[in-house]
Design a protein around this motif. Sequence first.
Motif, PDB file in Angstrom:
ATOM      1  N   TYR A  91       0.900  -1.098  -0.065  1.00  0.00           N
ATOM      2  CA  TYR A  91       0.049  -0.052   0.106  1.00  0.00           C
ATOM      3  C   TYR A  91       0.736   1.172   0.160  1.00  0.00           C
ATOM      4  CZ  TYR A  91      -3.499  -3.470   1.675  1.00  0.00           C
ATOM      5  OH  TYR A  91      -4.271  -4.198   1.914  1.00  0.00           O
ATOM      6  N   ASP A  92       0.760   1.959  -0.788  1.00  0.00           N
ATOM      7  CA  ASP A  92       1.450   3.383  -0.961  1.00  0.00           C
ATOM      8  C   ASP A  92       0.546   4.550  -0.317  1.00  0.00           C
ATOM      9  OD1 ASP A  92       3.788   2.117  -2.297  1.00  0.00           O
ATOM     10  OD2 ASP A  92       2.714   2.760  -4.247  1.00  0.00           O
ATOM     11  N   ILE A  93       1.042   5.166   0.556  1.00  0.00           N
ATOM     12  CA  ILE A  93       0.513   6.150   1.378  1.00  0.00           C
ATOM     13  C   ILE A  93       1.196   7.405   1.472  1.00  0.00           C
ATOM     14  CG2 ILE A  93      -0.628   6.756   3.600  1.00  0.00           C
ATOM     15  CD1 ILE A  93      -0.274   3.442   3.674  1.00  0.00           C
ATOM     16  N   LYS A  94       0.711   8.502   1.110  1.00  0.00           N
ATOM     17  CA  LYS A  94       1.354   9.908   1.356  1.00  0.00           C
ATOM     18  C   LYS A  94       1.166  10.407   2.786  1.00  0.00           C
ATOM     19  CE  LYS A  94       2.062  14.187  -1.224  1.00  0.00           C
ATOM     20  NZ  LYS A  94       3.620  14.285  -0.733  1.00  0.00           N
ATOM     21  N   ALA A  95       2.315  10.743   3.351  1.00  0.00           N
ATOM     22  CA  ALA A  95       1.955  11.483   4.606  1.00  0.00           C
ATOM     23  C   ALA A  95       3.020  12.794   4.666  1.00  0.00           C
ATOM     24  CB  ALA A  95       2.550  10.447   5.798  1.00  0.00           C
ATOM     25  N   GLY A  96       2.465  13.836   4.759  1.00  0.00           N
ATOM     26  CA  GLY A  96       3.480  14.966   4.569  1.00  0.00           C
ATOM     27  C   GLY A  96       4.303  15.102   3.080  1.00  0.00           C
ATOM     28  N   HIS A  98       6.460  12.882   2.201  1.00  0.00           N
ATOM     29  CA  HIS A  98       6.861  11.511   1.933  1.00  0.00           C
ATOM     30  C   HIS A  98       5.867  10.458   1.557  1.00  0.00           C
ATOM     31  CE1 HIS A  98       9.868  13.365   4.586  1.00  0.00           C
ATOM     32  NE2 HIS A  98      10.693  12.901   3.813  1.00  0.00           N
ATOM     33  N   ILE A  99       6.335   9.336   0.943  1.00  0.00           N
ATOM     34  CA  ILE A  99       5.218   8.272   0.611  1.00  0.00           C
ATOM     35  C   ILE A  99       5.995   6.966   1.549  1.00  0.00           C
ATOM     36  CG2 ILE A  99       4.912   6.602  -1.149  1.00  0.00           C
ATOM     37  CD1 ILE A  99       3.902   9.352  -1.798  1.00  0.00           C
ATOM     38  N   PHE A 100       4.810   6.574   2.215  1.00  0.00           N
ATOM     39  CA  PHE A 100       5.026   5.225   3.096  1.00  0.00           C
ATOM     40  C   PHE A 100       4.748   4.163   2.292  1.00  0.00           C
ATOM     41  CE2 PHE A 100       5.370   8.222   6.317  1.00  0.00           C
ATOM     42  CZ  PHE A 100       6.266   7.644   7.432  1.00  0.00           C
ATOM     43  N   GLU A 101       5.670   3.254   2.067  1.00  0.00           N
ATOM     44  CA  GLU A 101       5.213   1.738   1.492  1.00  0.00           C
ATOM     45  C   GLU A 101       4.935   0.888   2.700  1.00  0.00           C
ATOM     46  OE1 GLU A 101       7.861   2.002  -2.504  1.00  0.00           O
ATOM     47  OE2 GLU A 101       8.681   0.869  -0.963  1.00  0.00           O
ATOM     48  N   VAL A 102       3.554   0.345   2.624  1.00  0.00           N
ATOM     49  CA  VAL A 102       3.386  -0.701   3.811  1.00  0.00           C
ATOM     50  C   VAL A 102       3.019  -1.848   3.134  1.00  0.00           C
ATOM     51  CG1 VAL A 102       1.491  -0.991   5.764  1.00  0.00           C
ATOM     52  CG2 VAL A 102       2.086   1.331   5.207  1.00  0.00           C
ATOM     53  N   ASP A 103       3.795  -2.879   3.746  1.00  0.00           N
ATOM     54  CA  ASP A 103       3.846  -4.332   3.219  1.00  0.00           C
ATOM     55  C   ASP A 103       3.000  -5.170   4.036  1.00  0.00           C
ATOM     56  OD1 ASP A 103       5.320  -3.578   0.941  1.00  0.00           O
ATOM     57  OD2 ASP A 103       7.145  -4.236   1.770  1.00  0.00           O
ATOM     58  N   GLU A 104       1.722  -5.662   3.665  1.00  0.00           N
ATOM     59  CA  GLU A 104       1.119  -6.617   4.298  1.00  0.00           C
ATOM     60  C   GLU A 104       1.504  -8.197   3.868  1.00  0.00           C
ATOM     61  OE1 GLU A 104      -3.785  -7.626   5.531  1.00  0.00           O
ATOM     62  OE2 GLU A 104      -3.263  -6.262   3.737  1.00  0.00           O
ATOM     63  N   PHE A 105       1.885  -9.009   4.763  1.00  0.00           N
ATOM     64  CA  PHE A 105       2.607 -10.206   4.185  1.00  0.00           C
ATOM     65  C   PHE A 105       1.570 -11.173   4.337  1.00  0.00           C
ATOM     66  CE2 PHE A 105       5.996  -7.598   5.324  1.00  0.00           C
ATOM     67  CZ  PHE A 105       7.076  -7.948   4.243  1.00  0.00           C
ATOM     68  N   PHE A 106       1.773 -12.562   3.362  1.00  0.00           N
ATOM     69  CA  PHE A 106       0.708 -13.423   3.291  1.00  0.00           C
ATOM     70  C   PHE A 106       1.688 -14.694   3.378  1.00  0.00           C
ATOM     71  CE2 PHE A 106      -1.489  -9.970   1.284  1.00  0.00           C
ATOM     72  CZ  PHE A 106      -2.698  -9.920   1.961  1.00  0.00           C
ATOM     73  N   GLY A 107       0.872 -15.789   3.248  1.00  0.00           N
ATOM     74  CA  GLY A 107       1.707 -17.199   3.360  1.00  0.00           C
ATOM     75  C   GLY A 107       2.537 -17.356   4.849  1.00  0.00           C
ATOM     76  N   ASP A 108       3.649 -17.707   4.799  1.00  0.00           N
ATOM     77  CA  ASP A 108       4.569 -18.054   6.038  1.00  0.00           C
ATOM     78  C   ASP A 108       4.808 -16.822   6.701  1.00  0.00           C
ATOM     79  OD1 ASP A 108       4.585 -20.779   5.323  1.00  0.00           O
ATOM     80  OD2 ASP A 108       6.475 -20.573   4.337  1.00  0.00           O
ATOM     81  N   ASN A 109       4.628 -15.513   6.339  1.00  0.00           N
ATOM     82  CA  ASN A 109       4.778 -14.297   6.906  1.00  0.00           C
ATOM     83  C   ASN A 109       3.411 -13.474   7.231  1.00  0.00           C
ATOM     84  OD1 ASN A 109       7.512 -14.091   6.907  1.00  0.00           O
ATOM     85  ND2 ASN A 109       7.528 -14.504   4.781  1.00  0.00           N
ATOM     86  N   LYS A 110       2.368 -14.343   7.136  1.00  0.00           N
ATOM     87  CA  LYS A 110       1.058 -13.754   7.131  1.00  0.00           C
ATOM     88  C   LYS A 110       0.802 -13.116   8.852  1.00  0.00           C
ATOM     89  CE  LYS A 110      -4.224 -14.769   7.074  1.00  0.00           C
ATOM     90  NZ  LYS A 110      -4.353 -13.812   6.272  1.00  0.00           N
ATOM     91  N   GLY A 111       0.421 -11.970   8.954  1.00  0.00           N
ATOM     92  CA  GLY A 111       0.238 -11.446  10.178  1.00  0.00           C
ATOM     93  C   GLY A 111       1.355 -10.304  10.267  1.00  0.00           C
ATOM     94  N   LEU A 112       2.444 -10.271   9.467  1.00  0.00           N
ATOM     95  CA  LEU A 112       3.173  -9.163   9.626  1.00  0.00           C
ATOM     96  C   LEU A 112       2.774  -8.253   8.726  1.00  0.00           C
ATOM     97  CD1 LEU A 112       6.137  -8.227  10.705  1.00  0.00           C
ATOM     98  CD2 LEU A 112       7.213  -9.412   8.694  1.00  0.00           C
ATOM     99  N   VAL A 113       3.001  -6.779   9.243  1.00  0.00           N
ATOM    100  CA  VAL A 113       2.879  -5.720   8.515  1.00  0.00           C
ATOM    101  C   VAL A 113       3.822  -4.628   8.980  1.00  0.00           C
ATOM    102  CG1 VAL A 113       1.217  -3.881   7.905  1.00  0.00           C
ATOM    103  CG2 VAL A 113       0.238  -5.955   8.659  1.00  0.00           C
TER     104      VAL A 113
END
Length: 156
Positions: A91-96, A98-113
């Motif tokens: 997810y790309d999000i503008k804040a001030g 800057h651009i934050f890139e937020v990764d929501e993981f799936f598979g063996d990494n599900k639950g990590l953001v």
Amino acid sequence: MIEIERKFLVNSDAFKDQAYRKTRISQGFLNTHKERTVRVRLRDEKGFITVKGLSTNNGLSRFEWEKEITKQEAESLLKLCEPTIIDKIRYDIKAGNHIFEVDEFFGDNKGLVVAEVELKSENETFEKPNWLGEDVTGQIKYYNSQLSKKPYNSWE
């Protein structure tokens, strides 16, 4: 070609409502040596190959080179990668300013953001959205190359 970024855990789903772009990413690693990693990424219909160097002691900076390749080239190279292929939505999000890139993981990494923000200098200040949690910059276990070797769901 020096990448300067900070990495944070995310403490709520509030970022999803602020995203202006959402992209599915599959990525694998041809090489995960600590001094260099070679990543193959398929981002929607585009492929990329990236070489990253060793991080500085504080984890803020490292060499990064990236080149766009075809989708077919990326799919072929992903078959040669070390286990495990990372599956995530970015997810790309503008804040001030800057651009934050937020990764929501799936598979063996599900639950990590995890959220990352690229900076122009190591001391640059930036607006911190309310969904931004603990600063994990430089903690190697949060690097995608390490998540492919030791997934989040295998942590104790």
